[in-house]
Design a protein around this motif. Structure first.
Motif, mmCIF file in Angstrom:
data_model
loop_
_atom_site.group_PDB
_atom_site.id
_atom_site.type_symbol
_atom_site.label_atom_id
_atom_site.label_comp_id
_atom_site.label_asym_id
_atom_site.label_seq_id
_atom_site.Cartn_x
_atom_site.Cartn_y
_atom_site.Cartn_z
ATOM 1 N N PHE A 66 0.874 -1.166 0.000
ATOM 2 C CA PHE A 66 0.000 0.000 0.000
ATOM 3 C C PHE A 66 0.913 1.218 0.000
ATOM 4 C CE2 PHE A 66 -1.976 -3.420 2.427
ATOM 5 C CZ PHE A 66 -3.190 -3.563 1.789
ATOM 6 N N GLY A 67 0.878 1.991 -1.052
ATOM 7 C CA GLY A 67 1.761 3.149 -1.137
ATOM 8 C C GLY A 67 1.147 4.266 -1.954
ATOM 9 N N LYS A 68 1.649 5.449 -1.739
ATOM 10 C CA LYS A 68 1.138 6.629 -2.436
ATOM 11 C C LYS A 68 1.857 6.803 -3.773
ATOM 12 C CE LYS A 68 -0.487 11.149 -1.159
ATOM 13 N NZ LYS A 68 -0.523 12.165 -0.127
ATOM 14 N N VAL A 69 1.072 6.999 -4.821
ATOM 15 C CA VAL A 69 1.581 7.308 -6.146
ATOM 16 C C VAL A 69 0.886 8.595 -6.551
ATOM 17 C CG1 VAL A 69 1.772 6.576 -8.548
ATOM 18 C CG2 VAL A 69 1.932 4.873 -6.712
ATOM 19 N N GLU A 70 1.676 9.645 -6.700
ATOM 20 C CA GLU A 70 1.142 10.996 -6.895
ATOM 21 C C GLU A 70 0.225 11.313 -5.716
ATOM 22 O OE1 GLU A 70 -0.276 11.547 -10.884
ATOM 23 O OE2 GLU A 70 1.652 10.967 -11.738
ATOM 24 N N GLU A 71 -1.052 11.543 -5.926
ATOM 25 C CA GLU A 71 -1.940 11.891 -4.814
ATOM 26 C C GLU A 71 -2.894 10.770 -4.436
ATOM 27 O OE1 GLU A 71 -1.630 14.669 -2.929
ATOM 28 O OE2 GLU A 71 0.145 14.981 -4.189
ATOM 29 N N SER A 72 -2.671 9.565 -4.960
ATOM 30 C CA SER A 72 -3.572 8.441 -4.698
ATOM 31 C C SER A 72 -2.841 7.305 -3.990
ATOM 32 C CB SER A 72 -4.132 7.909 -6.015
ATOM 33 O OG SER A 72 -4.863 8.901 -6.679
ATOM 34 N N ILE A 73 -3.603 6.552 -3.205
ATOM 35 C CA ILE A 73 -3.067 5.349 -2.582
ATOM 36 C C ILE A 73 -3.298 4.193 -3.547
ATOM 37 C CG2 ILE A 73 -3.208 3.754 -0.626
ATOM 38 C CD1 ILE A 73 -2.158 6.559 0.112
ATOM 39 N N VAL A 74 -2.246 3.424 -3.788
ATOM 40 C CA VAL A 74 -2.299 2.294 -4.703
ATOM 41 C C VAL A 74 -2.057 1.011 -3.913
ATOM 42 C CG1 VAL A 74 -1.157 1.210 -6.686
ATOM 43 C CG2 VAL A 74 -1.548 3.678 -6.660
ATOM 44 N N THR A 75 -2.826 -0.005 -4.227
ATOM 45 C CA THR A 75 -2.642 -1.335 -3.653
ATOM 46 C C THR A 75 -2.041 -2.218 -4.732
ATOM 47 O OG1 THR A 75 -4.609 -1.036 -2.291
ATOM 48 C CG2 THR A 75 -3.813 -3.278 -2.563
ATOM 49 N N VAL A 76 -0.870 -2.794 -4.449
ATOM 50 C CA VAL A 76 -0.191 -3.659 -5.412
ATOM 51 C C VAL A 76 -0.113 -5.061 -4.817
ATOM 52 C CG1 VAL A 76 1.886 -4.014 -6.783
ATOM 53 C CG2 VAL A 76 1.221 -1.692 -6.136
ATOM 54 N N ARG A 77 -0.629 -6.031 -5.547
ATOM 55 C CA ARG A 77 -0.520 -7.430 -5.141
ATOM 56 C C ARG A 77 0.715 -7.993 -5.849
ATOM 57 N NH1 ARG A 77 -5.037 -5.618 -6.267
ATOM 58 N NH2 ARG A 77 -5.234 -6.450 -8.361
ATOM 59 N N PHE A 78 1.579 -8.679 -5.087
ATOM 60 C CA PHE A 78 2.842 -9.133 -5.682
ATOM 61 C C PHE A 78 3.386 -10.355 -4.966
ATOM 62 C CE2 PHE A 78 4.180 -6.492 -2.182
ATOM 63 C CZ PHE A 78 5.394 -7.011 -1.749
ATOM 64 N N THR A 79 4.358 -10.955 -5.593
ATOM 65 C CA THR A 79 5.135 -12.021 -4.991
ATOM 66 C C THR A 79 6.604 -11.705 -5.246
ATOM 67 O OG1 THR A 79 5.339 -14.420 -4.749
ATOM 68 C CG2 THR A 79 5.123 -13.567 -7.006
ATOM 69 N N TYR A 80 7.463 -12.414 -4.580
ATOM 70 C CA TYR A 80 8.903 -12.232 -4.749
ATOM 71 C C TYR A 80 9.421 -13.509 -5.395
ATOM 72 C CZ TYR A 80 13.634 -10.762 -3.514
ATOM 73 O OH TYR A 80 14.937 -10.358 -3.559
ATOM 74 N N ARG A 81 9.876 -13.404 -6.646
ATOM 75 C CA ARG A 81 10.255 -14.585 -7.419
ATOM 76 C C ARG A 81 11.552 -14.307 -8.177
ATOM 77 N NH1 ARG A 81 5.706 -16.151 -11.526
ATOM 78 N NH2 ARG A 81 4.483 -16.268 -9.623
ATOM 79 N N ASN A 82 12.519 -15.211 -8.026
ATOM 80 C CA ASN A 82 13.800 -15.092 -8.738
ATOM 81 C C ASN A 82 14.464 -13.732 -8.534
ATOM 82 O OD1 ASN A 82 13.472 -17.714 -9.807
ATOM 83 N ND2 ASN A 82 12.195 -16.895 -11.452
ATOM 84 N N ASN A 83 14.483 -13.277 -7.290
ATOM 85 C CA ASN A 83 15.090 -11.999 -6.918
ATOM 86 C C ASN A 83 14.428 -10.795 -7.581
ATOM 87 O OD1 ASN A 83 17.019 -13.161 -5.173
ATOM 88 N ND2 ASN A 83 18.257 -13.717 -6.937
ATOM 89 N N LYS A 84 13.169 -10.937 -7.943
ATOM 90 C CA LYS A 84 12.411 -9.838 -8.553
ATOM 91 C C LYS A 84 11.050 -9.743 -7.891
ATOM 92 C CE LYS A 84 14.510 -10.583 -13.045
ATOM 93 N NZ LYS A 84 14.305 -11.095 -14.379
#
Length: 100
Positions: A66-84
């Protein structure tokens, strides 16, 4: 949605590389009006919150950023795979969503 706070975020130390499926990125843009290229900036927010997605972590551990991008809060769903960081989905935080 069930989440568990992550206390160790060592995956963000050093140079971070992002990846994603381009077809999923295009679908995400149509559905949520945000590209994965834009969504990755949520990780740059010094006040970001990282949470483990325990509901969807059966085959591999998955997380939310959950982080701010410009003036909006963005929710990013992710995994950590192969050092990325592999972005799975993203959207803007909407007023009225369930509290976490």
């Amino acid at each position: 949605m069930y989440i568990e706070a992550v206390t160790k975020v060592s995956i963000f130390i050093g140079t971070t590389t992002f990846e994603w499926d381009q077809e999923k990125n295009e679908l995400n843009q149509k559905k949520h009006n945000i590209s994965f290229e834009e969504a990755q900036f949520a990780f740059s927010d010094t006040n970001r919150i990282i949470a483990k997605d325990i509901e969807h972590s059966e085959k591999e551990e998955r997380y939310y950023c959950f982080g701010k991008v410009e003036e909006s809060i963005v929710t990013v769903r992710f995994t950590y795979r192969n050092n990325k960081i592999r972005i799975i989905g993203a959207g803007y935080w909407r007023k009225g969503e369930a509290n976490i």
